[in-house]
Design a protein around this motif. Sequence first.
Motif, mmCIF file in Angstrom:
data_model
loop_
_atom_site.group_PDB
_atom_site.id
_atom_site.type_symbol
_atom_site.label_atom_id
_atom_site.label_comp_id
_atom_site.label_asym_id
_atom_site.label_seq_id
_atom_site.Cartn_x
_atom_site.Cartn_y
_atom_site.Cartn_z
ATOM 1 N N GLN A 3 0.849 -1.237 0.104
ATOM 2 C CA GLN A 3 -0.047 0.139 -0.042
ATOM 3 C C GLN A 3 0.875 1.237 -0.133
ATOM 4 N N PRO A 4 0.537 2.122 -0.989
ATOM 5 C CA PRO A 4 1.591 3.266 -0.948
ATOM 6 C C PRO A 4 1.347 4.254 0.344
ATOM 7 N N VAL A 5 2.420 4.706 0.637
ATOM 8 C CA VAL A 5 2.375 5.828 1.652
ATOM 9 C C VAL A 5 2.069 6.925 1.347
ATOM 10 N N PHE A 6 1.207 7.804 1.547
ATOM 11 C CA PHE A 6 0.930 9.146 1.224
ATOM 12 C C PHE A 6 0.333 9.914 2.401
ATOM 13 N N ARG A 7 0.985 10.945 2.813
ATOM 14 C CA ARG A 7 0.491 11.965 3.896
ATOM 15 C C ARG A 7 0.389 13.180 3.391
ATOM 16 N N LEU A 8 -0.679 13.932 3.780
ATOM 17 C CA LEU A 8 -1.030 15.297 3.074
ATOM 18 C C LEU A 8 -0.947 16.248 4.629
ATOM 19 N N PHE A 9 -0.411 17.315 4.624
ATOM 20 C CA PHE A 9 -0.670 18.048 5.964
ATOM 21 C C PHE A 9 -0.949 19.488 5.172
ATOM 22 N N VAL A 10 -2.249 20.164 5.885
ATOM 23 C CA VAL A 10 -2.410 21.429 5.541
ATOM 24 C C VAL A 10 -2.660 22.179 6.750
ATOM 25 N N SER A 11 -1.844 23.353 6.702
ATOM 26 C CA SER A 11 -1.944 23.959 7.940
ATOM 27 C C SER A 11 -1.633 25.467 7.589
ATOM 28 N N ARG A 59 17.222 17.370 6.894
ATOM 29 C CA ARG A 59 17.849 18.428 5.998
ATOM 30 C C ARG A 59 17.255 18.427 4.673
ATOM 31 N N PHE A 60 16.908 19.523 3.837
ATOM 32 C CA PHE A 60 16.392 19.765 2.623
ATOM 33 C C PHE A 60 17.174 19.807 1.405
ATOM 34 N N ALA A 61 17.061 19.531 0.393
ATOM 35 C CA ALA A 61 17.901 19.500 -0.715
ATOM 36 C C ALA A 61 16.785 20.193 -1.972
ATOM 37 N N TYR A 62 17.533 20.442 -2.913
ATOM 38 C CA TYR A 62 16.611 20.931 -4.289
ATOM 39 C C TYR A 62 16.997 20.357 -5.456
ATOM 40 N N SER A 63 16.174 20.117 -6.360
ATOM 41 C CA SER A 63 16.427 19.329 -7.769
ATOM 42 C C SER A 63 17.003 20.604 -8.482
ATOM 43 N N ASP A 64 17.165 19.967 -9.665
ATOM 44 C CA ASP A 64 17.564 21.093 -10.828
ATOM 45 C C ASP A 64 16.291 22.008 -11.210
ATOM 46 N N SER A 65 15.295 21.368 -10.936
ATOM 47 C CA SER A 65 14.067 22.108 -11.513
ATOM 48 C C SER A 65 13.511 22.981 -10.121
ATOM 49 N N GLY A 66 14.165 22.848 -9.180
ATOM 50 C CA GLY A 66 13.724 23.682 -8.038
ATOM 51 C C GLY A 66 12.895 22.949 -6.922
ATOM 52 N N ALA A 67 12.661 21.636 -7.210
ATOM 53 C CA ALA A 67 11.602 21.050 -6.291
ATOM 54 C C ALA A 67 12.370 20.449 -5.125
ATOM 55 N N PRO A 68 11.707 20.910 -3.933
ATOM 56 C CA PRO A 68 12.507 20.399 -2.623
ATOM 57 C C PRO A 68 12.483 18.685 -2.541
ATOM 58 N N SER A 69 13.512 18.492 -1.869
ATOM 59 C CA SER A 69 13.549 16.943 -1.274
ATOM 60 C C SER A 69 13.973 16.857 -0.136
ATOM 61 N N ILE A 70 13.675 15.809 0.641
ATOM 62 C CA ILE A 70 14.607 15.274 2.047
ATOM 63 C C ILE A 70 15.770 14.661 1.665
ATOM 64 N N ALA A 71 16.765 15.628 2.057
ATOM 65 C CA ALA A 71 18.096 14.835 2.092
ATOM 66 C C ALA A 71 18.511 13.417 2.337
ATOM 67 N N GLY A 72 18.893 12.434 2.064
ATOM 68 C CA GLY A 72 19.119 11.290 2.311
ATOM 69 C C GLY A 72 18.130 10.615 2.466
ATOM 70 N N SER A 73 16.892 10.706 2.117
ATOM 71 C CA SER A 73 15.511 9.991 2.188
ATOM 72 C C SER A 73 14.889 9.456 0.985
ATOM 73 N N ALA A 74 14.373 8.223 1.252
ATOM 74 C CA ALA A 74 13.623 7.789 0.062
ATOM 75 C C ALA A 74 12.252 8.412 -0.043
ATOM 76 N N ASP A 92 5.901 7.682 -0.496
ATOM 77 C CA ASP A 92 7.102 6.932 -0.873
ATOM 78 C C ASP A 92 7.251 6.816 -2.485
ATOM 79 N N ALA A 93 6.076 7.387 -3.155
ATOM 80 C CA ALA A 93 6.468 7.578 -4.483
ATOM 81 C C ALA A 93 6.262 9.209 -4.889
ATOM 82 N N PRO A 94 6.662 9.475 -6.203
ATOM 83 C CA PRO A 94 6.397 10.789 -6.653
ATOM 84 C C PRO A 94 5.337 11.528 -6.246
ATOM 85 N N CYS A 95 5.232 12.582 -5.737
ATOM 86 C CA CYS A 95 4.069 13.493 -5.466
ATOM 87 C C CYS A 95 4.018 14.760 -5.788
ATOM 88 N N ALA A 96 2.976 15.466 -5.826
ATOM 89 C CA ALA A 96 2.710 16.832 -5.953
ATOM 90 C C ALA A 96 1.750 17.291 -5.235
#
Length: 191
Positions: A3-11, A59-74, A92-96
Motif C-alpha cells: 500500500q503506497p504511503v501518502f500523507r498530506l498536511f495542510v496548516s 535536511r532539505f535539498a533541491y532538484s535542478d528544477s527547484g523541487a524540494p526533497s528530504i536529503a538522504g531519504s527515500a 514513498d512515490a513521486p508526488c505533487a
Amino acid sequence: MHQPVFRLFVSRPLGESEIAAWTTPEERARAEAFAPARRSEWLSWRGIVRRELGSPSVRFAYSDSGAPSIAGSALHLAVSHCPGSIAAALSDAPCAVDVESLARDFSRAASRYMTPEERSLSDAPCWPALVWSAKETLYKFAGRRELDLLRDLQVGEADFSNNTLVGRICGGEALRLRFLLVAGRVIVFLS
C-alpha cells in the motif's frame, strides 16, 4: 501487495515559537531576505515537515528544477503555499501538491492557462481555481521547467462527486488528481 504511503498536511503558517523550534538558525537567517509573508510560508513548510517526521535534524535539498526533497531519504516531498495556508505531502512515490485561495481572482489569467475544452467541463465557481491548481500540480509532478500551461498540461475530466480530476502531461498517460475544497482553499494533489 504494498500500500503506497501518502500523507498530506495542510496548516496555517506556524507561529514564531514553532518556527524557532523546527527550523535552523541558517534557515531563519536566509529567510530574512524574504518579504514577511514569504518568510513565514518558507519557514513554515520546513517546520511542518520536520514536526510531522518528528525530527528537527531533517535536511532539505533541491532538484535542478527547484523541487524540494528530504536529503538522504527515500521519501518524496511536495510543498505549496499561498497566503494563510501551507500544504506539504510526503510519499514513498513521486508526488505533487498545490494550494490556492478560492478568493483569488483567476479571471484575468484564465485565457493563459485554461483551454476552451477545459472551460466547458464545469461552470462551478471554483473551477478556474481548481484548473489552475491542477496544472500547478501537474507542472510540479513533471519535474521539469518550460512546460506550457495551455499546450503541455491538460485537465480532461472532472468528477466532483469523487473529488477527482484527470490530467495529462504532454499528452502522456492519464493521471488521477485528487482535490479538496476546504476553508476557502482548493488543494490538489497527485501521488
